[in-house]
Motif scaffolding. Structure first.
Motif, PDB file in Angstrom:
ATOM      1  N   ALA A 157      -3.664  38.175  83.765  1.00 15.67           N
ATOM      2  CA  ALA A 157      -3.426  39.099  84.485  1.00 15.67           C
ATOM      3  C   ALA A 157      -4.012  40.626  84.524  1.00 15.67           C
ATOM      4  O   ALA A 157      -4.158  41.407  86.119  1.00 15.67           O
ATOM      5  N   SER A 158      -3.820  41.360  83.506  1.00 15.45           N
ATOM      6  CA  SER A 158      -4.086  42.666  83.131  1.00 15.45           C
ATOM      7  C   SER A 158      -5.848  43.040  84.079  1.00 15.45           C
ATOM      8  O   SER A 158      -5.980  44.732  83.658  1.00 15.45           O
ATOM      9  N   LEU A 159      -6.845  42.204  84.213  1.00 16.09           N
ATOM     10  CA  LEU A 159      -8.500  42.357  84.403  1.00 16.09           C
ATOM     11  C   LEU A 159      -8.561  42.756  85.501  1.00 16.09           C
ATOM     12  O   LEU A 159      -8.771  43.436  85.779  1.00 16.09           O
ATOM     13  N   THR A 160      -7.308  42.810  86.646  1.00 11.74           N
ATOM     14  CA  THR A 160      -7.435  43.051  87.736  1.00 11.74           C
ATOM     15  C   THR A 160      -6.798  44.913  87.773  1.00 11.74           C
ATOM     16  O   THR A 160      -6.989  45.331  88.600  1.00 11.74           O
ATOM     17  N   THR A 161      -6.375  45.194  86.694  1.00 14.89           N
ATOM     18  CA  THR A 161      -5.653  46.384  86.882  1.00 14.89           C
ATOM     19  C   THR A 161      -6.364  47.875  86.312  1.00 14.89           C
ATOM     20  O   THR A 161      -7.964  47.531  85.946  1.00 14.89           O
ATOM     21  N   PRO A 162      -5.973  48.998  86.023  1.00 14.60           N
ATOM     22  CA  PRO A 162      -6.943  49.866  86.126  1.00 14.60           C
ATOM     23  C   PRO A 162      -7.283  49.663  84.533  1.00 14.60           C
ATOM     24  O   PRO A 162      -8.143  50.115  83.811  1.00 14.60           O
ATOM     25  N   THR A 185     -15.323  51.076  84.829  1.00  9.45           N
ATOM     26  CA  THR A 185     -16.844  50.864  83.696  1.00  9.45           C
ATOM     27  C   THR A 185     -15.935  49.514  82.724  1.00  9.45           C
ATOM     28  O   THR A 185     -16.407  48.533  82.211  1.00  9.45           O
ATOM     29  N   LYS A 186     -14.064  50.093  83.011  1.00  8.05           N
ATOM     30  CA  LYS A 186     -13.873  49.258  81.435  1.00  8.05           C
ATOM     31  C   LYS A 186     -13.881  47.355  81.766  1.00  8.05           C
ATOM     32  O   LYS A 186     -13.534  46.974  81.979  1.00  8.05           O
ATOM     33  N   GLN A 187     -13.152  47.566  83.397  1.00 11.80           N
ATOM     34  CA  GLN A 187     -13.767  46.621  84.436  1.00 11.80           C
ATOM     35  C   GLN A 187     -14.430  45.744  84.062  1.00 11.80           C
ATOM     36  O   GLN A 187     -14.499  44.185  83.937  1.00 11.80           O
ATOM     37  N   ALA A 188     -15.326  46.247  84.444  1.00 10.49           N
ATOM     38  CA  ALA A 188     -16.970  45.709  84.225  1.00 10.49           C
ATOM     39  C   ALA A 188     -17.437  45.210  82.941  1.00 10.49           C
ATOM     40  O   ALA A 188     -17.707  43.815  82.606  1.00 10.49           O
ATOM     41  N   ALA A 189     -17.007  45.389  81.782  1.00  8.88           N
ATOM     42  CA  ALA A 189     -16.843  45.308  80.322  1.00  8.88           C
ATOM     43  C   ALA A 189     -15.878  43.927  79.998  1.00  8.88           C
ATOM     44  O   ALA A 189     -16.797  43.084  79.509  1.00  8.88           O
ATOM     45  N   ALA A 190     -15.126  43.897  80.728  1.00  5.85           N
ATOM     46  CA  ALA A 190     -14.155  42.757  80.563  1.00  5.85           C
ATOM     47  C   ALA A 190     -14.176  41.775  81.387  1.00  5.85           C
ATOM     48  O   ALA A 190     -14.410  40.239  80.628  1.00  5.85           O
ATOM     49  N   LEU A 191     -15.246  42.006  82.102  1.00  2.24           N
ATOM     50  CA  LEU A 191     -15.633  40.781  82.914  1.00  2.24           C
ATOM     51  C   LEU A 191     -16.364  39.939  82.983  1.00  2.24           C
ATOM     52  O   LEU A 191     -16.961  38.964  83.199  1.00  2.24           O
ATOM     53  N   ALA A 192     -17.054  40.934  81.785  1.00  2.00           N
ATOM     54  CA  ALA A 192     -18.498  40.191  80.915  1.00  2.00           C
ATOM     55  C   ALA A 192     -18.389  39.002  80.840  1.00  2.00           C
ATOM     56  O   ALA A 192     -18.685  37.857  80.396  1.00  2.00           O
ATOM     57  N   SER A 193     -16.718  39.093  79.706  1.00  4.82           N
ATOM     58  CA  SER A 193     -16.115  38.053  78.854  1.00  4.82           C
ATOM     59  C   SER A 193     -15.255  37.945  79.023  1.00  4.82           C
ATOM     60  O   SER A 193     -13.802  38.933  78.388  1.00  4.82           O
ATOM     61  N   PRO A 194     -14.488  37.828  80.285  1.00  2.37           N
ATOM     62  CA  PRO A 194     -12.525  37.456  80.500  1.00  2.37           C
ATOM     63  C   PRO A 194     -12.028  36.874  79.011  1.00  2.37           C
ATOM     64  O   PRO A 194     -11.363  37.501  78.990  1.00  2.37           O
ATOM     65  N   ILE A 195     -12.708  35.987  78.686  1.00  2.00           N
ATOM     66  CA  ILE A 195     -11.762  35.721  77.711  1.00  2.00           C
ATOM     67  C   ILE A 195     -12.307  36.100  76.454  1.00  2.00           C
ATOM     68  O   ILE A 195     -13.535  35.569  76.389  1.00  2.00           O
ATOM     69  N   ASP A 196     -11.347  36.511  75.348  1.00  2.30           N
ATOM     70  CA  ASP A 196     -11.784  36.887  74.049  1.00  2.30           C
ATOM     71  C   ASP A 196     -11.968  35.914  73.423  1.00  2.30           C
ATOM     72  O   ASP A 196     -10.603  35.579  72.819  1.00  2.30           O
ATOM     73  N   CYS A 197     -13.156  35.418  72.574  1.00  3.83           N
ATOM     74  CA  CYS A 197     -12.741  33.753  71.833  1.00  3.83           C
ATOM     75  C   CYS A 197     -13.376  34.784  70.312  1.00  3.83           C
ATOM     76  O   CYS A 197     -13.906  34.587  70.396  1.00  3.83           O
TER      77      CYS A 197
END
Length: 408
Positions: free
Chosen positions: A125-130, A185-197
């Motif tokens: 859920a935090s991926l949609t936050t700043p 930029t931070k959100q874009a980096a997280a969206l590249a791979s939403p789940i860290d495996c």
């Protein structure tokens, strides 16, 4: 000259009066067919019902009330395809905790495991936050259980996570699009791979184990040594003329005792050779003792068969070597039901391979585990059959003569 040529031609033609010569083409075809059966499991091994553990510790969100861990588990399980025989490649086994999964991996219950942590929904859920924070999941791969099966399980789990990642990315981008908000930029980096495996290899095979196949490679030398030892004993005993049952029983007892000496020599020398050639053997004495038991088991089993049927029993052990050995590298879940239930499950040498796997990759020393106990029971049965062969009727003189000629 012409008379000699006619005689030579007659001798050559007389060969074809022998029924075995006439049948040779059919014999060759039959031999090729039998030994080509060993190729079938290797042509297209497909996993079916590989046991994979899955742990969902996600506590979910209160507002809105949602558990994304459950959603992810449902997506992964529903996305599983079926193979050509209508079975899923993975059998999902839900486990309550990560500690239970680790114990199951060590006990060879699962080829791999997927662990979803308790803060999965919160971080997603935090991926949609700043201030986005990617949720982390872990994939455990049980390398020592079987090299090929665990590799397949790892690939399938990685693909499943990759598919979920793509789906999550699409949904998150749609959410941003609806909100009309700019992506940092931070959100874009997280969206590249939403789940860290994170992939973790447990019971690792290491770098000096022939890619995890060292237990299989060690089978053939020990098997051939036990086979040759049994053949030599058979030929020597058949050359001797034992007057009664007691003499034959004494000879069999000597064979058993000397077989124990041979087993010690084989077990410790083979362990030393393998370690010298570069095989990673962390428990030298334990490995040598286990190989000693394996050699003695094979020696008693082969000698028991030879004591009743003679050298004709050689065909049994040659077939076991050429038909059975290729199956030892496959997990049962990679074989058809025929090869799994009717061939692999009956192979005595698979218990040697399983025992060596535990010694090499699971950090366990010598103990009376299942493979060791099965080998001991097989050896005990071979011992009993070998000793009782002393009371059978003696071989016919012409049969003894044939063996003596072969020995000479």
């Amino acid at each position: 000259m012409q008379l000699n040529r006619k005689k030579d031609s007659g001798k050559r033609m007389s060969l074809f009066k022998n029924k075995f010569i006439i049948a040779l083409p059919l014999i060759v075809i039959a031999v090729i067919f039998v030994f080509s059966l060993a190729m079938i499991p290797s042509i297209n091994p497909a996993p079916h019902n590989l046991p994979i553990a899955i742990v969902n510790e996600d506590q979910g969100l209160t507002i809105p009330k949602v558990n994304m861990g459950e959603t992810m588990v449902s997506n992964i399980q529903s996305a599983a395809s079926v193979n050509s025989v209508g079975e899923p490649p993975m059998k999902w086994i839900e486990v309550s905790s990560e500690e239970e999964v680790r114990a199951g991996l060590d006990n060879q219950k699962y080829y791999a495991a997927l662990v979803i942590h308790k803060d999965f929904s919160e971080k997603l859920a935090s991926l949609t936050t700043p201030d986005p924070s990617s949720p982390r999941i872990q994939i455990y791969v049980n390398q020592g259980m079987n090299a090929s099966a665990s590799s397949m399980a790892e690939q399938m789990l990685n693909q499943a996570v990759h598919d979920v990642n793509n789906k999550m990315r699409t949904e998150l981008l749609a959410t941003f699009d609806q909100q009309g908000a700019a992506i940092s930029t931070k959100q874009a980096a997280a969206l590249a791979s939403p789940i860290d495996c994170v992939v973790i290899h447990v019971n690792a095979t290491g770098t000096h184990s022939a890619n995890g196949n060292s237990p299989i490679l060690m089978f053939q030398p020990l098997w051939m040594a036990s086979l040759i030892g049994s053949v030599i004993f058979l030929l020597v005993k058949n050359k001797s003329n034992y007057a009664n049952h007691n003499e034959r029983l004494q000879a069999n007892i000597v064979q058993v005792l000397w077989g124990g000496v041979m087993a010690l020599a084989a077990g410790f020398s083979f362990t030393w050779f393998a370690k010298s050639w570069g095989v990673d053997i962390s428990h030298f004495a334990d490995t040598a003792l286990f190989l000693t038991i394996a050699y003695l088991t094979f020696f008693l089993m082969i000698s028991a068969v030879f004591s009743w049927v003679g050298l004709k029993g050689m065909i049994i052990f040659v077939l076991l070597l050429f038909l059975g050995a290729p199956l030892l590298s496959f997990a049962p879940e990679l074989l058809s039901s025929f090869y799994r239930d009717w061939i692999l499950s009956w192979l005595p040498m698979r218990f040697m391979v399983e025992g060596l796997r535990e010694l090499f990759f699971f950090g366990q020393g010598f103990r009376l585990n299942h493979p060791t106990m099965v080998l001991i029971w097989i050896g005990a049965c071979g011992l009993l059959v070998l000793l009782t062969s002393a009371f059978k009727h003696s071989r016919k003189p012409e049969q003894k003569k044939e063996v003596e000629i072969a020995w000479k």
